[in-house]
Design an enzyme around this catalytic site. Sequence first.
Site, PDB file in Angstrom:
ATOM      1  N   SER A   1      46.827  36.205  53.866  1.00 34.15           N
ATOM      2  CA  SER A   1      45.575  35.724  53.285  1.00 34.15           C
ATOM      3  C   SER A   1      44.432  35.797  54.286  1.00 34.15           C
ATOM      4  O   SER A   1      43.278  36.060  53.920  1.00 34.15           O
ATOM      5  CB  SER A   1      45.742  34.283  52.786  1.00 34.15           C
ATOM      6  OG  SER A   1      46.038  33.397  53.861  1.00 34.15           O
TER       7      SER A   1
ATOM      8  N   ARG B   1      41.451  38.210  52.982  1.00 32.20           N
ATOM      9  CA  ARG B   1      40.169  37.576  52.628  1.00 32.20           C
ATOM     10  C   ARG B   1      38.998  38.352  53.234  1.00 32.20           C
ATOM     11  O   ARG B   1      38.019  38.658  52.557  1.00 32.20           O
ATOM     12  CB  ARG B   1      40.154  36.123  53.101  1.00 32.20           C
ATOM     13  CG  ARG B   1      38.850  35.378  52.787  1.00 32.20           C
ATOM     14  CD  ARG B   1      38.867  33.982  53.375  1.00 32.20           C
ATOM     15  NE  ARG B   1      39.859  33.134  52.722  1.00 32.20           N
ATOM     16  CZ  ARG B   1      41.031  32.796  53.253  1.00 32.20           C
ATOM     17  NH1 ARG B   1      41.364  33.262  54.457  1.00 32.20           N
ATOM     18  NH2 ARG B   1      41.862  32.015  52.605  1.00 32.20           N
TER      19      ARG B   1
ATOM     20  N   ASN C   1      36.301  40.863  50.906  1.00 27.35           N
ATOM     21  CA  ASN C   1      34.853  40.620  50.873  1.00 27.35           C
ATOM     22  C   ASN C   1      34.069  41.804  51.409  1.00 27.35           C
ATOM     23  O   ASN C   1      33.043  42.193  50.844  1.00 27.35           O
ATOM     24  CB  ASN C   1      34.516  39.360  51.671  1.00 27.35           C
ATOM     25  CG  ASN C   1      34.800  38.085  50.904  1.00 27.35           C
ATOM     26  OD1 ASN C   1      34.015  37.643  50.077  1.00 27.35           O
ATOM     27  ND2 ASN C   1      35.955  37.489  51.164  1.00 27.35           N
TER      28      ASN C   1
END
Length: 287
Positions: A211, A215, A219
């Site tokens: 994660s 992440r 983005n």
Amino acid sequence: MAAEGQEQLSAGDYIVHHLTFWQNHPPKAVADFSVFNYDSIFFSLTLGIIVCWLLWKAARKATPGVPGRFQAAVEILVEMVDAQARGIVHNAHSRKLVAPLALTVFLWIFSLNAMDLLPVDLLPWIWQQLYGAAGYDPHHAYLRSVPTADLSVTMGLSLGVLLVCLVYNVKIKGAGGWVHELFTAPFGNHFALWPLNFGMQMIEFIAKTVSHGMRLFGNMYAGELIFLLIALMGGAFTLSATGIGLALGHIVAGTAWAIFHILIITLQAFVFMMLALVYVGQAHDAH
């Protein structure tokens, strides 16, 4: 390249071309560890060296009294990161390494993210000219300039954080203490629960690492894709009401997204740094 690309490439081909890495060879599977993305490696190392050089220069030229603007900016960043480190990592000895590491990670990732603010066709066009001048086909000159939009880079960074956490788990708790924790937390020290405890610990390490990298990648990849879509609006300029409207929309949307993206690239660097501090802080805690 935008105008040239519009004559030679469809919108889909234009996006695919910009999302293709400069690689030693195309991947043969979903996870092919023999593939090296030369562009990601080049920009990551170059920007990392620049960041370390700037920090070294700031430390070398630091003077007491009224600091200059560059020194003041670095001192503000140092104080900000040190305050966050003190609130999360309570071991003063560990902070001597963790705080500078967190500052370097923040500035490094910020610089990698900031490459997304360059015009999407600028560096690929320069590379295309150099590639063609070297005698190669310029249409096969691929270059991606945002390393954090490369999953291998962000996962490499998160694996680096995992390695630091493992080192501190052993350093703070001892090898025996950490192994004991792996088999007794979180459900208790009973031999019947040892497999379940160990499985939960492994899931936690894997989930945090995946994660952490995903992440940042998600983005930045989305931001890069939006810039490409906005660039296509400008490439659709013609002397017609629709073409002029798209060109004006390209200017407005590009400016608005670039301004907003400054917040995104800063926030993503800060979030990655904070999660790294949290994970290292957890490595200091005993269950």
